[in-house]
Write a protein that holds these residues in place. Sequence first.
Motif, PDB file in Angstrom:
ATOM      1  N   SER A 285       0.845  -1.192   0.000  1.00  0.00           N
ATOM      2  CA  SER A 285       0.000   0.000   0.000  1.00  0.00           C
ATOM      3  C   SER A 285       0.882   1.245   0.000  1.00  0.00           C
ATOM      4  O   SER A 285       1.893   1.308   0.691  1.00  0.00           O
ATOM      5  CB  SER A 285      -0.908   0.020   1.232  1.00  0.00           C
ATOM      6  N   THR A 288      -0.139   5.643   3.953  1.00  0.00           N
ATOM      7  CA  THR A 288       0.399   5.385   5.296  1.00  0.00           C
ATOM      8  C   THR A 288      -0.575   5.723   6.407  1.00  0.00           C
ATOM      9  O   THR A 288      -0.258   5.563   7.571  1.00  0.00           O
ATOM     10  CB  THR A 288       1.688   6.199   5.512  1.00  0.00           C
ATOM     11  N   SER A 290      -3.371   5.359   9.160  1.00  0.00           N
ATOM     12  CA  SER A 290      -3.674   4.169   9.960  1.00  0.00           C
ATOM     13  C   SER A 290      -5.095   3.670   9.759  1.00  0.00           C
ATOM     14  O   SER A 290      -5.406   2.531  10.101  1.00  0.00           O
ATOM     15  CB  SER A 290      -3.453   4.474  11.455  1.00  0.00           C
ATOM     16  N   ASP A 291      -5.984   4.516   9.225  1.00  0.00           N
ATOM     17  CA  ASP A 291      -7.382   4.108   9.103  1.00  0.00           C
ATOM     18  C   ASP A 291      -7.765   3.747   7.669  1.00  0.00           C
ATOM     19  O   ASP A 291      -8.938   3.611   7.339  1.00  0.00           O
ATOM     20  CB  ASP A 291      -8.313   5.229   9.619  1.00  0.00           C
ATOM     21  N   LEU A 293      -7.213   1.105   4.412  1.00  0.00           N
ATOM     22  CA  LEU A 293      -6.734  -0.208   3.993  1.00  0.00           C
ATOM     23  C   LEU A 293      -6.254  -0.180   2.544  1.00  0.00           C
ATOM     24  O   LEU A 293      -6.791   0.567   1.717  1.00  0.00           O
ATOM     25  CB  LEU A 293      -7.861  -1.247   4.109  1.00  0.00           C
ATOM     26  N   PHE A 382      -8.645  -7.090   7.000  1.00  0.00           N
ATOM     27  CA  PHE A 382      -7.623  -6.053   6.915  1.00  0.00           C
ATOM     28  C   PHE A 382      -6.989  -5.973   5.521  1.00  0.00           C
ATOM     29  O   PHE A 382      -6.097  -5.157   5.292  1.00  0.00           O
ATOM     30  CB  PHE A 382      -6.558  -6.284   7.991  1.00  0.00           C
ATOM     31  N   SER A 385      -2.686  -6.913   5.180  1.00  0.00           N
ATOM     32  CA  SER A 385      -1.667  -7.236   6.189  1.00  0.00           C
ATOM     33  C   SER A 385      -1.357  -8.732   6.213  1.00  0.00           C
ATOM     34  O   SER A 385      -2.227  -9.558   5.976  1.00  0.00           O
ATOM     35  CB  SER A 385      -2.114  -6.759   7.577  1.00  0.00           C
ATOM     36  N   HIS A 390      -1.666  -7.802  11.798  1.00  0.00           N
ATOM     37  CA  HIS A 390      -2.662  -6.753  11.578  1.00  0.00           C
ATOM     38  C   HIS A 390      -2.472  -5.560  12.517  1.00  0.00           C
ATOM     39  O   HIS A 390      -2.666  -4.412  12.108  1.00  0.00           O
ATOM     40  CB  HIS A 390      -4.068  -7.324  11.733  1.00  0.00           C
ATOM     41  N   SER A 393       0.553  -3.597  11.244  1.00  0.00           N
ATOM     42  CA  SER A 393       0.308  -3.014   9.924  1.00  0.00           C
ATOM     43  C   SER A 393      -0.705  -1.878   9.971  1.00  0.00           C
ATOM     44  O   SER A 393      -0.584  -0.905   9.220  1.00  0.00           O
ATOM     45  CB  SER A 393      -0.185  -4.093   8.957  1.00  0.00           C
ATOM     46  N   ASN A 394      -1.695  -1.989  10.815  1.00  0.00           N
ATOM     47  CA  ASN A 394      -2.761  -0.986  10.862  1.00  0.00           C
ATOM     48  C   ASN A 394      -3.254  -0.826  12.302  1.00  0.00           C
ATOM     49  O   ASN A 394      -4.356  -1.260  12.644  1.00  0.00           O
ATOM     50  CB  ASN A 394      -3.912  -1.402   9.935  1.00  0.00           C
ATOM     51  N   TYR A 398      -7.046  -1.654  14.017  1.00  0.00           N
ATOM     52  CA  TYR A 398      -7.032  -2.807  14.910  1.00  0.00           C
ATOM     53  C   TYR A 398      -7.571  -2.434  16.292  1.00  0.00           C
ATOM     54  O   TYR A 398      -8.466  -3.105  16.835  1.00  0.00           O
ATOM     55  CB  TYR A 398      -5.598  -3.342  15.037  1.00  0.00           C
TER      56      TYR A 398
END
Length: 419
Positions: A285, A288, A290-291, A293, A382, A385, A390, A393-394, A398
């Motif tokens: 991806s 960057t 965090s919310d 995918l 997710f 990831s 997971h 990665s996020n 999570y």
Amino acid sequence: MAFFSAPLHRPLSAMAVAAFAAVTSIELPDRLSHHHRLVGANAGTAMPLPPSTKPESAPPLPSTSALSGLQFFSRNHHQAVFDLAAKAPVASLPVMNMVYQYARFTKAEGATPAVPSLSTDALYRWHLPHPGARSGSSDDRSQTVVVLLGWLGSKQKHLKKYAEWYTSRGFHAVTFTLPMSDIVSYNVRGKAEKNVEMLSEHLADWVREEDGKKIVFHTFSNTGWLCYGVILENLQRQDPSAVHKIKGSIVDSAPVAVPDSQVWALGFSAAIMKKHSVATKGAISNDTRSDVLAVESQREIKPAATEAVLLSALEKFFDVVLNYPAINRRLSGVMEILSSSQPNCPQLYIYSSADRVIPAKSVESFVESQRKAGCEVRSCDFVSSPHVDHYRSNPGLYTSELTKFLEDCVLTPQVDESS
């Protein structure tokens, strides 16, 4: 978990060693070594065990060399550590209770509630809620313990960040792992299952202490999920009332609810090769946040030559092992409990379409079967990831999923089932 039995253990272990030897760049002895006794700068001041928990007072178990039950190092409570190690079942419930009570004692003395990181590993660790966490909250977080059951090859240091997230929000947390050496040398009803049984007994004892205590399970990969199944089996047989105290289950990167040799081969390969394994690779991806995918197509990544050899050997290995009658019956029995006899509590499944160990379709099929059975089920894909990655990665998504699940399904007052 790998399910081996005594008649097959030696020849199949030899086959496994031959397969592992193909991966010459990996330090296999370190990956498969037994847990050692704790040693440290203050080992000379180690406190002795009480008479009731000394190994000499317990019935003998197979391979009882170098038994270590519970050891305390250093009279400085801020540095106090304990290790149940591979032989903790020798002390059974009294030792487990001492672990919890000692954690309470160190908290009262002002120590950090979680045990410090160690150079060696323990099977079991109890983490107390952080002081002042959610001090103004009216819910019962401090009466809830989240049991974190690790993936194949995981150690306490890997579960620490999950435990800290829970304790920082006022929950108790228990982290439990099984050494790969115990899994490779598995015997039905043997040492590995005794370790899980010991944890089951302690959890039942903890919820009996007073009304209102709850248990939430957070499992990782098929290994953690199967450990959960064995715990359910133990509780249903020994103390059914404890099953009613289970208020939620969180399943990370699982399940595959049938004995599948390819899945087991991939799991073992990932545990052995760590970051060198294709299982650690997810979709790519460029975003960057965090919310958000990743949604682009997953690139096909082939395993390196060494891993391809290892995977081929392991898959043939598990084709034999998983079809051995005693092992197949044991696995199928645990999976049947998890499929048909789970507690009447909400479930959350966290998985990824990019997982190369546990196929997303297997998770989605199991989720659908649970919904058809009338269970309250949530799930989150997710997408990009890798396996059991997971959170790293996020982290935003999570922790958001965990928070919503806990607040909606666990901490909300429930109707008394006994009424």
